[in-house]
Design a protein around this motif. Structure first.
Motif, PDB file in Angstrom:
ATOM      1  N   MET A   1       0.841  -1.177   0.000  1.00  0.00           N
ATOM      2  CA  MET A   1       0.000   0.000   0.000  1.00  0.00           C
ATOM      3  C   MET A   1       0.885   1.239   0.000  1.00  0.00           C
ATOM      4  SD  MET A   1      -2.750   1.192   2.869  1.00  0.00           S
ATOM      5  CE  MET A   1      -4.189   0.511   2.104  1.00  0.00           C
ATOM      6  N   ILE A   2       0.632   2.149  -0.903  1.00  0.00           N
ATOM      7  CA  ILE A   2       1.396   3.385  -0.973  1.00  0.00           C
ATOM      8  C   ILE A   2       0.569   4.480  -0.308  1.00  0.00           C
ATOM      9  CG2 ILE A   2       2.390   5.113  -2.487  1.00  0.00           C
ATOM     10  CD1 ILE A   2       2.958   2.864  -4.466  1.00  0.00           C
ATOM     11  N   LEU A   3       1.166   5.130   0.657  1.00  0.00           N
ATOM     12  CA  LEU A   3       0.483   6.159   1.422  1.00  0.00           C
ATOM     13  C   LEU A   3       1.313   7.427   1.431  1.00  0.00           C
ATOM     14  CD1 LEU A   3      -0.345   3.960   4.501  1.00  0.00           C
ATOM     15  CD2 LEU A   3      -1.962   4.690   2.785  1.00  0.00           C
ATOM     16  N   LYS A  91      -6.342   3.489  11.034  1.00  0.00           N
ATOM     17  CA  LYS A  91      -6.865   4.227   9.880  1.00  0.00           C
ATOM     18  C   LYS A  91      -6.073   3.962   8.599  1.00  0.00           C
ATOM     19  CE  LYS A  91      -8.968   7.867  12.560  1.00  0.00           C
ATOM     20  NZ  LYS A  91      -9.099   9.299  12.779  1.00  0.00           N
ATOM     21  N   LEU A  92      -4.952   3.246   8.706  1.00  0.00           N
ATOM     22  CA  LEU A  92      -4.146   2.955   7.517  1.00  0.00           C
ATOM     23  C   LEU A  92      -4.794   1.901   6.620  1.00  0.00           C
ATOM     24  CD1 LEU A  92      -0.537   2.860   9.006  1.00  0.00           C
ATOM     25  CD2 LEU A  92      -1.638   4.703   7.714  1.00  0.00           C
ATOM     26  N   GLU A  93      -5.775   1.183   7.137  1.00  0.00           N
ATOM     27  CA  GLU A  93      -6.488   0.156   6.384  1.00  0.00           C
ATOM     28  C   GLU A  93      -5.543  -0.894   5.807  1.00  0.00           C
ATOM     29  OE1 GLU A  93      -9.209   1.953   3.624  1.00  0.00           O
ATOM     30  OE2 GLU A  93     -10.093   3.214   5.160  1.00  0.00           O
ATOM     31  N   LEU A  94      -4.686  -1.408   6.658  1.00  0.00           N
ATOM     32  CA  LEU A  94      -3.773  -2.489   6.297  1.00  0.00           C
ATOM     33  C   LEU A  94      -4.465  -3.826   6.514  1.00  0.00           C
ATOM     34  CD1 LEU A  94      -0.681  -1.093   8.231  1.00  0.00           C
ATOM     35  CD2 LEU A  94      -1.093  -0.905   5.772  1.00  0.00           C
ATOM     36  N   LEU A  95      -3.829  -4.874   6.074  1.00  0.00           N
ATOM     37  CA  LEU A  95      -4.331  -6.209   6.404  1.00  0.00           C
ATOM     38  C   LEU A  95      -4.317  -6.361   7.921  1.00  0.00           C
ATOM     39  CD1 LEU A  95      -2.452  -8.335   3.735  1.00  0.00           C
ATOM     40  CD2 LEU A  95      -4.884  -7.742   3.761  1.00  0.00           C
ATOM     41  N   PRO A  96      -5.247  -7.133   8.476  1.00  0.00           N
ATOM     42  CA  PRO A  96      -5.316  -7.262   9.936  1.00  0.00           C
ATOM     43  C   PRO A  96      -3.994  -7.675  10.591  1.00  0.00           C
ATOM     44  CG  PRO A  96      -7.244  -8.257   8.928  1.00  0.00           C
ATOM     45  CD  PRO A  96      -6.325  -7.882   7.801  1.00  0.00           C
ATOM     46  N   GLU A  97      -3.270  -8.587   9.965  1.00  0.00           N
ATOM     47  CA  GLU A  97      -1.999  -9.039  10.539  1.00  0.00           C
ATOM     48  C   GLU A  97      -0.986  -7.905  10.589  1.00  0.00           C
ATOM     49  OE1 GLU A  97      -3.386 -10.484   7.744  1.00  0.00           O
ATOM     50  OE2 GLU A  97      -4.333 -12.189   8.726  1.00  0.00           O
ATOM     51  N   ALA A  98      -0.934  -7.119   9.518  1.00  0.00           N
ATOM     52  CA  ALA A  98       0.004  -5.996   9.465  1.00  0.00           C
ATOM     53  C   ALA A  98      -0.391  -4.921  10.479  1.00  0.00           C
ATOM     54  CB  ALA A  98       0.060  -5.409   8.059  1.00  0.00           C
ATOM     55  N   THR A  99      -1.681  -4.681  10.603  1.00  0.00           N
ATOM     56  CA  THR A  99      -2.160  -3.698  11.584  1.00  0.00           C
ATOM     57  C   THR A  99      -1.765  -4.120  12.992  1.00  0.00           C
ATOM     58  OG1 THR A  99      -4.018  -3.062  10.182  1.00  0.00           O
ATOM     59  CG2 THR A  99      -4.214  -2.564  12.533  1.00  0.00           C
TER      60      THR A  99
END
Length: 130
Positions: A1-3, A91-99
């Protein structure tokens, strides 16, 4: 994901919100909520002077770590500032594991218990966001 890497991550969290967060944590554990005589005013000044600034996520975590160390409240300083960073990361909306991993790393950094490896992993994740 690019932020967008540099942004005002902590802008939604005014000092009143920080204080309310600490109050809620204290109430949930039956602990006294209140300001400390040594650290409260200095932390409030630091927070209010910086929380609206655009910064990268590592700087936002570092600001929370600094505020935790100044101990503005009687109890749950680390939890208060870790929870704020945790809300930012949600709020970054990453995959649950990454979050989960990123919140854990950031929480350890804010609390001052992160290993060099954890800090490096967090920094590398943040650098890869751009």
């Amino acid at each position: 994901m690019i932020l967008e890497r540099i942004r005002p991550w902590l802008a939604p969290f005014s000092w009143d919100v920080v204080t309310a967060q600490n109050y809620q944590m204290c109430a949930a554990k039956g602990a006294m909520h209140g300001p400390t005589s040594d650290g409260h005013e200095a932390t409030k000044i630091l927070w209010e002077s910086r929380h609206l600034e655009p910064m990268d996520l590592t700087e936002a975590v570092d600001l929370c770590r600094c505020c935790h160390r100044l101990a503005p409240f009687c109890f749950y300083n680390g939890n208060t500032f870790s929870s704020i960073v945790g809300l930012v990361i949600l709020k970054l909306e990453l995959l649950p594991e990454a979050t989960h991993l990123l919140r854990s790393l950031a929480g350890h950094i804010v609390a001052g218990v992160a290993s060099a490896e954890e800090e490096r992993a967090f920094r590398e994740f943040c650098e890869a966001m751009a």
